[in-house]
Write an enzyme that holds these catalytic residues in place. Structure first.
Site, short mmCIF file in Angstrom:
data_model
loop_
_atom_site.label_atom_id
_atom_site.label_comp_id
_atom_site.label_asym_id
_atom_site.label_seq_id
_atom_site.Cartn_x
_atom_site.Cartn_y
_atom_site.Cartn_z
CG ASP A 408 47.07 35.77 38.52
OD1 ASP A 408 46.56 34.97 37.72
OD2 ASP A 408 47.35 36.95 38.24
CG ASP A 605 46.26 41.45 39.48
OD1 ASP A 605 45.16 41.22 40.01
OD2 ASP A 605 46.45 41.37 38.26
CG ASP A 609 44.02 37.32 40.34
OD1 ASP A 609 43.69 36.53 39.44
OD2 ASP A 609 45.08 37.96 40.32
#
Length: 708
Positions: A408, A605, A609
């Protein structure tokens, strides 16, 4: 984290049944039980023990854990070694007397020596052999484990020797019987002490929480044991003191060292309303905290519990080893009896017994049994030392096969704490409403916005209702009766709001700089924009370089604009950067890679996600220092250090290499050793010594994981 995985343990018996798997660990040594557990009553309740020896250790020393077991094994080894060496030396004299068969005095003395040897050997058999015998035969049944092989070999030699002493026969092998048990006990000591070292990190954690705490009850201060702290207690903490419990600050202000949990060495400023965590240290602040959760939910205790659960898991290769051992033992016993029968026909009973014992002892699969679990335990402990919480041995094994890693962007490739660079709104009240709403969000952008508002004096007390998170889009809620929406352009369009021209210009300018624009809307229209600037983590270039060197494909999946994707490609050299993705788009990207037969890891994180972390083969959540319950992730990094990702993969590959080396050695060792024993070329005592040396090699090789 909070996962609860069963330990797959085969309970093996002499009946021809398939293995039964149970979730058990020894009450004394805390090591997973690979055979049928023994049950003994402890303080009115039946507990599971892996062998009678562990029960005996607990009853005699009261010590639990690997260290107590290792010390007990060392003590028994010393006792057994002393008597066994006396037996060995006297046996040497006795064998030498055969050179003077016509000397009546020598023969008379030999007859006397036989009884002395019998007296010296018997305590060794009782102290070292009986616990093994009890573990081999429990519940009136034979357990097919390594102890069974040892018992058959050593006690056969002992009882044959006893018979020979009383019947004046020459077949006396007391030195073989005792040395087998002494060598086995020494091997168990090495194995147990190695396992103890592999789990010492957990015991070190227990020492990080103070034994005593000062609580305020009925207006009076009193010192109590840490275990007596209850929910609702007010705990007093002075500067320089470790925090004894998790709680919310109700009085005081100061800096706290949370490096234990977050890996960040920089002290954190704590004030009223913030939470303190067990095991962290107050540097310069005097606090009063109100305990807000039971002891089992305190951060440090959760950490320790998670580590226990991790040690209880088994990797697939470990389960394969158990299954092989289950079928291996009957085969070995068959070979031993067959070889014994052959040599009985060829050279008589004595030679047959020697071959029988040699086959059993050289084939003890100790090295094979500990080859995988010991390396995995050491690997998991090393990962924990680095602030990498791997949720099980199976995860560690799968991590070694990862071929693709997706990241991410926000809070992962870029710094978690982004800076608000520009705010434009129709009036100041809109910003205050947005700030109140964002105080309920855990997203890194939300935290940065709240911090910005605090600096500008926009923080006010508002009544927030119906707060909702739309993953990949934004948040909404009712603030003081006004419906407020905060999120991306696509979120605004989804809610039916148009973007005013004056805000479109600000959006375009932000995107060209690689910044993130977020819009604020109320019931009627979009009335504000917040622009966030972000920095790529300084360690990111090195991380991606290392991953490429170990031939792992890397990519970035982000919901942000394509403008910043171009910046990532230019600065990090990543070709696979996919921007403007919704949560379902990230899942699609992961599925496409998995269909190619590649093991996929997703790094995020751990908050927004969650779906992607769950869908990937390996989910890695960053910055979990004070949140160890990320169910969506297989691996939790206690800090935001991106370097931990390749570090974890390299460690997993090292562990896999060590395991395969251990398995190869155990296989070759058994094949060669059994061949020599069947051919009658191996003495039982040397077979036992070779078995111990094989286990020592596997242990030393497993410890090499520490040098990764």
């Amino acid at each position: 984290m909070g996962i609860k995985k069963s330990i797959l343990k085969p309970t093996v018996q002499c009946e021809c049944t398939t293995p039964v798997y149970e979730a058990k660990e020894c009450y004394q040594c805390k090591i997973p039980i690979t055979g049928k557990p023994l049950k003994y009553k402890v303080e009115g309740e039946y507990q599971d023990f892996c062998c009678f020896g562990c029960y005996l250790i607990y009853k005699t020393t009261g010590m639990r854990g690997e260290e107590g077991t290792a010390v007990a094994f060392l003590g028994k080894f010393g006792f057994g070694y002393f008597f066994a060496m006396l037996v060995f030396m006297l046996s040497t004299y006795m064998y030498g007397a055969h050179l003077t068969p016509d000397d009546p005095e020598a023969q008379a003395f030999v007859g006397f020596i036989k009884y002395i040897i019998l007296i010296l050997a018997t305590p060794v058999m009782l102290l070292l052999g009986v616990p093994i015998l009890r573990n081999a035969f429990t519940g009136g049944r034979i357990n097919l484990n390594t102890d069974t092989l040892i018992v058959l070999g050593s006690f056969s030699a002992y009882f044959l020797s006893v018979y020979s002493v009383f019947m004046n026969k020459p077949s006396i092998y007391f030195e073989t019987a005792t040395m087998i048990l002494v060598l086995m006990t020494f091997g168990r000591y090495i194995e147990t002490s190695s396992r103890a070292k592999a789990s010492n990190f957990m015991k070190e954690l227990l020492k990080l929480s103070p034994e005593k705490a000062v609580v305020i009850r009925n207006g009076k201060e009193e010192e109590i044991n840490r275990d007596d702290i209850k929910v609702g207690d007010v705990v007093k903490i002075v500067p320089g003191e470790k925090i004894p419990a998790d709680g919310v600050i109700i009085e005081g202000k100061g800096h706290v060292d949370e490096s234990l949990l977050t890996g960040e060495s920089k002290p954190i400023l704590k004030a009223v309303g913030n939470e303190l965590y067990t095991g962290t240290t107050s540097i310069d602040g005097a606090f009063k905290i109100k305990v807000n959760k039971p002891a089992e939910d305190w951060t440090l205790n959760r950490f320790i519990q998670i580590m226990k659960e991790i040690r209880a898991t088994k990797a697939p290769i470990n389960r394969i080893a158990d299954t092989i051992a289950y079928y291996f033992l009957p085969v070995i016993i068959t070979i031993a009896f067959s070889a014994g029968i052959y040599w009985y026909i060829q050279e008589g009973f004595e030679k047959a017994l020697i071959v029988f014992m040699s086959v059993l002892l050289i084939s003890c699969p100790c090295a094979f049994s500990i080859g995988a679990p010991l390396a995995l335990w050491v690997g998991l402990s090393e990962a924990m030392r680095e602030g990498i919480i791997i949720k099980g041995a199976d995860v560690l094994e799968k991590l070694s096969t990862v071929k693709t890693v997706f990241f991410d962007k926000t809070g992962t490739v870029t710094d978690r704490n982004m800076v608000v660079s520009y705010v434009k709104a129709l009036d100041e009240n809109v910003v205050k409403l947005a700030c109140c709403l964002e105080r309920n969000s855990e997203h890194p952008l939300a935290k940065s916005f709240v911090s910005y508002c605090a600096q500008k004096g926009f923080i006010t007390d508002c009544n927030v209702e119906d707060f909702k998170v739309h993953f990949g889009y934004g948040v909404e809620g009712v603030v003081d009766g006004v419906h407020v929406y905060i999120g991306s352009r696509s979120y605004m369009e989804k809610m039916g709001f148009g973007i005013p021209d004056e805000l479109k210009e600000a959006e375009k300018e932000a995107e060209e700089k690689g910044e993130i624009p977020v819009f604020i809307a109320t019931d009627q229209r979009v009335c504000g924009i917040v622009v966030f600037s972000q920095n790529i983590r300084k360690e990111a270039p090195k991380v991606f370089e290392v991953l490429k060197k170990i031939k792992i494909k890397v990519g970035v999946l982000t919901g942000d604009t394509p403008y910043f994707a171009k910046i990532l490609k230019d600065k990090l050299g990543i070709e696979d950067v996919r921007a403007g993705l919704l949560p379902q788009d990230k899942l699609k990207a992961i599925d496409e890679e998995k269909k190619k037969g590649r093991t996929v890891a997703m790094v995020g994180d751990g908050i927004n996600d969650a779906p992607a972390l769950t869908r990937a083969d390996i989910g890695v959540a960053m910055g979990c220092g004070t949140d160890l319950t990320r169910e969506s992730a297989n691996i939790s990094l206690l800090s935001d250090d991106l370097r931990k990702v390749p570090l974890a993969i390299l460690l997993a590959k090292k562990v896999r290499k060590v395991i395969y080396t251990n398995m190869f050695w155990a296989f070759i060792y058994n094949v060669i050793g059994i061949g020599l024993a069947v051919a009658g070329k191996l003495n039982p005592m040397f077979a036992a010594l070779a078995m111990v040396l094989s286990s020592a090699f596997v242990i030393a090789n497993s410890v090499r994981v520490k040098n990764w």
